[in-house]
Design a protein around this motif. Sequence first.
Motif, PDB file in Angstrom:
ATOM      1  N   ASP A  61      -3.186   2.118   0.133  1.00 30.09           N
ATOM      2  CA  ASP A  61      -3.704   2.681  -1.116  1.00 30.09           C
ATOM      3  C   ASP A  61      -4.321   1.601  -1.992  1.00 30.09           C
ATOM      4  OD1 ASP A  61      -3.895   5.094  -2.855  1.00 30.09           O
ATOM      5  OD2 ASP A  61      -2.664   3.876  -4.197  1.00 30.09           O
TER       6      ASP A  61
ATOM      7  N   CYS B 298       1.433   2.208   0.710  1.00 28.95           N
ATOM      8  CA  CYS B 298       1.068   1.613  -0.587  1.00 28.95           C
ATOM      9  C   CYS B 298       0.031   0.498  -0.390  1.00 28.95           C
ATOM     10  CB  CYS B 298       2.301   1.061  -1.272  1.00 28.95           C
ATOM     11  SG  CYS B 298       3.401   2.320  -1.955  1.00 28.95           S
TER      12      CYS B 298
ATOM     13  N   ARG C 141       3.873   2.304  -7.426  1.00 30.17           N
ATOM     14  CA  ARG C 141       3.378   1.667  -6.198  1.00 30.17           C
ATOM     15  C   ARG C 141       3.794   0.197  -6.151  1.00 30.17           C
ATOM     16  NH1 ARG C 141      -2.915   1.770  -5.775  1.00 30.17           N
ATOM     17  NH2 ARG C 141      -2.639   0.193  -7.405  1.00 30.17           N
TER      18      ARG C 141
ATOM     19  N   ARG D 189       1.145  10.172  -6.005  1.00 27.47           N
ATOM     20  CA  ARG D 189      -0.075   9.449  -6.386  1.00 27.47           C
ATOM     21  C   ARG D 189      -0.780  10.084  -7.579  1.00 27.47           C
ATOM     22  NH1 ARG D 189      -4.050   9.802  -2.888  1.00 27.47           N
ATOM     23  NH2 ARG D 189      -5.054   7.834  -3.438  1.00 27.47           N
TER      24      ARG D 189
ATOM     25  N   TRP E  92       1.586   6.070 -11.452  1.00 31.21           N
ATOM     26  CA  TRP E  92       1.564   5.741 -10.035  1.00 31.21           C
ATOM     27  C   TRP E  92       1.344   4.243  -9.766  1.00 31.21           C
ATOM     28  CZ3 TRP E  92       3.059   5.667  -5.486  1.00 31.21           C
ATOM     29  CH2 TRP E  92       2.299   5.164  -4.418  1.00 31.21           C
TER      30      TRP E  92
END
Length: 354
Positions: A350, A347, A293, A284, A289
């Motif tokens: 996130d 993911c 992702r 991350r 990233w």
Amino acid sequence: MLTGSIAQEIAADTSAIIGFNVLITDRDGIVIGSGDPGRVGSFHEASVEVVRRVRAMSHDPEAARRLSGVEPGITLPLVLNGEAVGTVGITGSPEQVERFGRLVRNQTEILLRESVLLSSRLFREKAVEDLLRDVAHFDPATADPGMLTFRGDDLGYDLRLPRVAVVVETSAEPAHVLRRLRKAFVDPQDVVGRGGAGRFVVLHKDNGSIPEIDLECSVGVGGRACGVPALHDSYVDASTALYLAARLPGSPPVVHIDDLRVHELVASSGARSRLVRALLGPLREQADWPVLRATIVEWCESGFNLVRAAAALSIHRNTLIYRLGKIEEAGLKVRDPRAALKLYLACVADVLDS
């Protein structure tokens, strides 16, 4: 129905136009509108008989002197739905003002009918909004679903029928939005109303599809439901779908909760931050990233198929292989379906936290 404000406005404007004093009373003969404001609140005796007989009466000077609060002229009944609700009178020679009296009466009755229709429509819209609000905030511990079902029946809506809740968010003018929604949701059983600032709710009779809405808006669709408790859950689902879609890049304007159940589950987990830290680790912190992702998400949603995933990402197959290799170099087993599924959930979490 015949309010003082409406009566006074009609009487004052009409008196100024025709040059004769117009006087409007309620069904008890009390003056509620007059071109001569000093007569408002006084008693007009002739109106009582006009209302009782539902027939016009004229009064020459001699007849007027025998009646309280009456001047020479003509008095006509105001009739709504076959019932006299008041009178309209015009002061002057009966022969001279009769034609004006009939014209004023006709126009006043038209305004009254429009006022009643507007009041009835506004009353129904308020009742529908109250019903939608109570479904949205339904609590089985404090509310009776049978009462809400009864209120729906009273408005012509059977809440026991299969439905889906549809929540619409838009900044457009509310009256315009309601017109567009009623044009789209045409089934007589579709319940359409406002649900708060910039939000509108439809309890749509389920037919397997959601009609196209001619509006710039975001739409959340809940799960299929029968009965008040399930409709409440469908409303919550539709609202959740909108919430999640606003946080997921590239979401379509119409989102169904059934397409976001995984996201809903992850969003409701208090452990999602720990999940992200534990599974994604230092990956991350890399500058690319967001790209990595998106690669993990599409790789999993494409069934771990290189061709489909590359097409979904609009990249060359070799570029996808390079990205997957970079992810694996960070110690993440993205080609192992079980490990990839965990990465996928991390993911999603996130994205929702970003």
